[in-house]
Scaffold this motif. Sequence first.
Motif, PDB file in Angstrom:
ATOM      1  N   ASN A   4      -0.117  -6.177  -1.756  1.00 20.54           N
ATOM      2  CA  ASN A   4      -0.465  -5.573  -0.470  1.00 20.54           C
ATOM      3  C   ASN A   4      -0.458  -4.055  -0.533  1.00 20.54           C
ATOM      4  O   ASN A   4      -1.246  -3.392   0.142  1.00 20.54           O
ATOM      5  N   VAL A 144      -6.821  -6.104   6.018  1.00 22.32           N
ATOM      6  CA  VAL A 144      -5.609  -5.687   5.297  1.00 22.32           C
ATOM      7  C   VAL A 144      -4.495  -5.356   6.282  1.00 22.32           C
ATOM      8  O   VAL A 144      -3.334  -5.751   6.091  1.00 22.32           O
ATOM      9  N   VAL A 148      -0.845  -7.281   6.452  1.00 22.05           N
ATOM     10  CA  VAL A 148       0.390  -6.535   6.205  1.00 22.05           C
ATOM     11  C   VAL A 148       1.277  -6.453   7.440  1.00 22.05           C
ATOM     12  O   VAL A 148       2.504  -6.607   7.358  1.00 22.05           O
ATOM     13  N   TRP A 162      -4.079 -14.326   5.345  1.00 16.32           N
ATOM     14  CA  TRP A 162      -5.397 -13.838   4.964  1.00 16.32           C
ATOM     15  C   TRP A 162      -6.504 -14.530   5.749  1.00 16.32           C
ATOM     16  O   TRP A 162      -7.410 -13.879   6.265  1.00 16.32           O
TER      17      TRP A 162
END
Length: 204
Positions: A4, A144, A148, A162
């Motif tokens: 990540n 992303v 995260v 995801w």
Amino acid sequence: MNANYIYVALCFIPLVLYLIKLRNFKLNVKKMVVIAMFSGLSFILSKIVFIQYPQGGSINLLSSLPILLIGLIYGPVEGMTTGLITGVLGLFGGYIIHPVQLFLDFIIPPMILGLSGMFGSDSRAKVFFGCLIVVFLKCCVHVVSGVVFFASYAEQFNMGPWLYSIVYNFSCAGVEGFLSLIVATILPLEKIKREANKGYKASA
């Protein structure tokens, strides 16, 4: 190293490149006014909800279009500057939980849209594919950020972080961006570009 961290670092590359190019960049008064107007327009459009999803996501009214147009008309630095200003405006009332998330959700994505003219604007194919790539990259940055910082939301839908982030962001920002790029592709850009650049040499 956690993967990540690598994904987050990659998201910051456009911002670094922008800061490097900005050192030798000059704006004239006309460009500053146009950039300010289009930044404000993008921010206003982002507040107009076109479709509201039950899970909280939404599609706003072509908020990417003004940034895409500046990138096509003037170039990458002007386009990214428009995106930067739009992103800063979006911070007011925005949901912020971490400084890095601030950049991934509010600053970097709209800046990426300013690279829309990467292939030029002298044909509809170049406009379409340039805009398509930047819209895709914008959504990737949002994905992303979702993985995260908002992975816990995925559990409510029995999805992995995801998959959840991809579905959520591409169904919201992705759809809005695609609609914006379609409009950008069908507009008479060469005529708009000539009008936008009138008097440029005299005022530079």
